[in-house]
Design a protein around this motif. Structure first.
Motif, PDB file in Angstrom:
ATOM      1  N   SER A   1       0.827  -1.209   0.000  1.00  0.00           N
ATOM      2  CA  SER A   1       0.000   0.000   0.000  1.00  0.00           C
ATOM      3  C   SER A   1       0.865   1.265   0.000  1.00  0.00           C
ATOM      4  CB  SER A   1      -0.919  -0.007   1.210  1.00  0.00           C
ATOM      5  OG  SER A   1      -1.656   1.185   1.278  1.00  0.00           O
ATOM      6  N   MET A   2       1.922   1.256   0.789  1.00  0.00           N
ATOM      7  CA  MET A   2       2.805   2.436   0.826  1.00  0.00           C
ATOM      8  C   MET A   2       3.488   2.649  -0.516  1.00  0.00           C
ATOM      9  SD  MET A   2       3.575   3.619   4.194  1.00  0.00           S
ATOM     10  CE  MET A   2       2.944   3.142   5.772  1.00  0.00           C
ATOM     11  N   MET A   3       3.884   1.557  -1.162  1.00  0.00           N
ATOM     12  CA  MET A   3       4.505   1.687  -2.481  1.00  0.00           C
ATOM     13  C   MET A   3       3.499   2.230  -3.492  1.00  0.00           C
ATOM     14  SD  MET A   3       6.755  -1.828  -2.519  1.00  0.00           S
ATOM     15  CE  MET A   3       7.316  -1.656  -4.197  1.00  0.00           C
TER      16      MET A   3
ATOM     17  N   SER B   1       1.442  10.379  -1.156  1.00  0.00           N
ATOM     18  CA  SER B   1       2.250  10.668   0.031  1.00  0.00           C
ATOM     19  C   SER B   1       3.287  11.741  -0.293  1.00  0.00           C
ATOM     20  CB  SER B   1       2.936   9.399   0.539  1.00  0.00           C
ATOM     21  OG  SER B   1       3.801   8.887  -0.468  1.00  0.00           O
ATOM     22  N   GLY B   2       2.868  12.716  -1.053  1.00  0.00           N
ATOM     23  CA  GLY B   2       3.790  13.770  -1.475  1.00  0.00           C
ATOM     24  C   GLY B   2       3.858  13.799  -2.982  1.00  0.00           C
ATOM     25  N   PRO B   3       4.919  14.358  -3.538  1.00  0.00           N
ATOM     26  CA  PRO B   3       5.032  14.398  -4.998  1.00  0.00           C
ATOM     27  C   PRO B   3       5.210  13.003  -5.574  1.00  0.00           C
ATOM     28  CG  PRO B   3       7.042  15.179  -3.961  1.00  0.00           C
ATOM     29  CD  PRO B   3       6.045  14.977  -2.876  1.00  0.00           C
TER      30      PRO B   3
ATOM     31  N   GLU C   1      13.854  -2.200  -0.628  1.00  0.00           N
ATOM     32  CA  GLU C   1      15.180  -1.601  -0.793  1.00  0.00           C
ATOM     33  C   GLU C   1      15.383  -1.146  -2.233  1.00  0.00           C
ATOM     34  OE1 GLU C   1      17.973  -4.473   0.589  1.00  0.00           O
ATOM     35  OE2 GLU C   1      17.436  -4.167   2.696  1.00  0.00           O
ATOM     36  N   ALA C   2      14.966  -1.965  -3.192  1.00  0.00           N
ATOM     37  CA  ALA C   2      15.089  -1.573  -4.604  1.00  0.00           C
ATOM     38  C   ALA C   2      14.194  -0.378  -4.904  1.00  0.00           C
ATOM     39  CB  ALA C   2      14.719  -2.751  -5.509  1.00  0.00           C
ATOM     40  N   PHE C   3      13.009  -0.346  -4.321  1.00  0.00           N
ATOM     41  CA  PHE C   3      12.087   0.768  -4.512  1.00  0.00           C
ATOM     42  C   PHE C   3      12.692   2.059  -3.976  1.00  0.00           C
ATOM     43  CE2 PHE C   3       8.308   3.308  -3.392  1.00  0.00           C
ATOM     44  CZ  PHE C   3       7.606   3.240  -4.591  1.00  0.00           C
TER      45      PHE C   3
ATOM     46  N   THR D   1       9.524   6.245  -1.870  1.00  0.00           N
ATOM     47  CA  THR D   1       9.497   6.745  -0.486  1.00  0.00           C
ATOM     48  C   THR D   1       8.871   5.755   0.479  1.00  0.00           C
ATOM     49  OG1 THR D   1       7.364   7.817  -0.905  1.00  0.00           O
ATOM     50  CG2 THR D   1       9.338   9.149  -1.219  1.00  0.00           C
ATOM     51  N   ALA D   2       8.702   4.488   0.099  1.00  0.00           N
ATOM     52  CA  ALA D   2       8.110   3.526   1.014  1.00  0.00           C
ATOM     53  C   ALA D   2       9.032   3.336   2.218  1.00  0.00           C
ATOM     54  CB  ALA D   2       7.895   2.187   0.314  1.00  0.00           C
ATOM     55  N   PRO D   3       8.492   3.325   3.419  1.00  0.00           N
ATOM     56  CA  PRO D   3       9.337   3.211   4.611  1.00  0.00           C
ATOM     57  C   PRO D   3       9.931   1.815   4.750  1.00  0.00           C
ATOM     58  CG  PRO D   3       7.053   3.086   5.226  1.00  0.00           C
ATOM     59  CD  PRO D   3       7.089   3.391   3.754  1.00  0.00           C
TER      60      PRO D   3
END
Length: 165
Positions: free
Chosen positions: A58-60, A68-70, A154-156, A162-164
């Motif tokens: 979901s974050m990705m 989640s920003g630009p 990590e690759a993202f 910006t995924a945590p």
């Protein structure tokens, strides 16, 4: 986070093994208590692992959509591909995680039936051993999914996402 979840998975399996193999000679109350702890740890580990996979996907997705920003990774074709890999990974892990949640609870409930003599104790015993084997397989499969998800995240991030962690 994945290492913490794997630790809880291993602790749950250790309690499960102890309940199945070592507690048989102990008191019934101790067996019930150890079984309850084992089931809670195993169910918690699988639940949290699946929600972790869902949250990372979901974050990705939100990072790619710019929620989640630009927007990020607009010019990088790896972003959507990484998101698709994360979704496939989540879909692959889901049946194992669900089985890892439902089957230990069923074995514990069958233990209550065996205790009240609603059916023979051998049913609970057989279910316990079968569920233990499934729990090992589910832990391996979900654990691999967690480690693969870490590599995807990590690759993202390396591609500018910006995924945590």
């Amino acid at each position: 986070m994945a290492l913490g979840l794997l630790t809880v998975h291993l602790a749950g399996l250790a309690f499960f093994a102890y309940t199945c193999f070592a507690v048989g000679d102990g008191t019934l109350a101790f067996h019930i208590g150890a079984g309850l702890i084992a089931v809670m740890l195993v169910v918690f580990a699988h639940t949290m692992s699946y929600f972790y996979l869902v949250a990372m996907t979901s974050m990705m997705r939100k990072a790619l959509a710019g929620e989640s920003g630009p927007p990020v990774l607009v010019d990088d074709p790896r972003g959507p591909e990484l998101l698709a890999r994360s979704r496939r990974l989540k879909a692959t892990a889901m049946p194992w995680a669900m089985g890892g949640m439902i089957l230990p609870m069923a074995a514990f409930i069958l233990g209550g039936g065996a205790h009240t003599r609603a059916f023979p104790a051998v049913i609970h015993t057989a279910a316990g051993y079968l569920v233990f084997v499934f729990a090992i397989l589910a832990t391996v499969m979900v654990g691999l999914a967690l480690l693969r998800q870490n590599r995807i995240v990590e690759a993202f991030q390396a591609a500018g996402g910006t995924a945590p962690e």
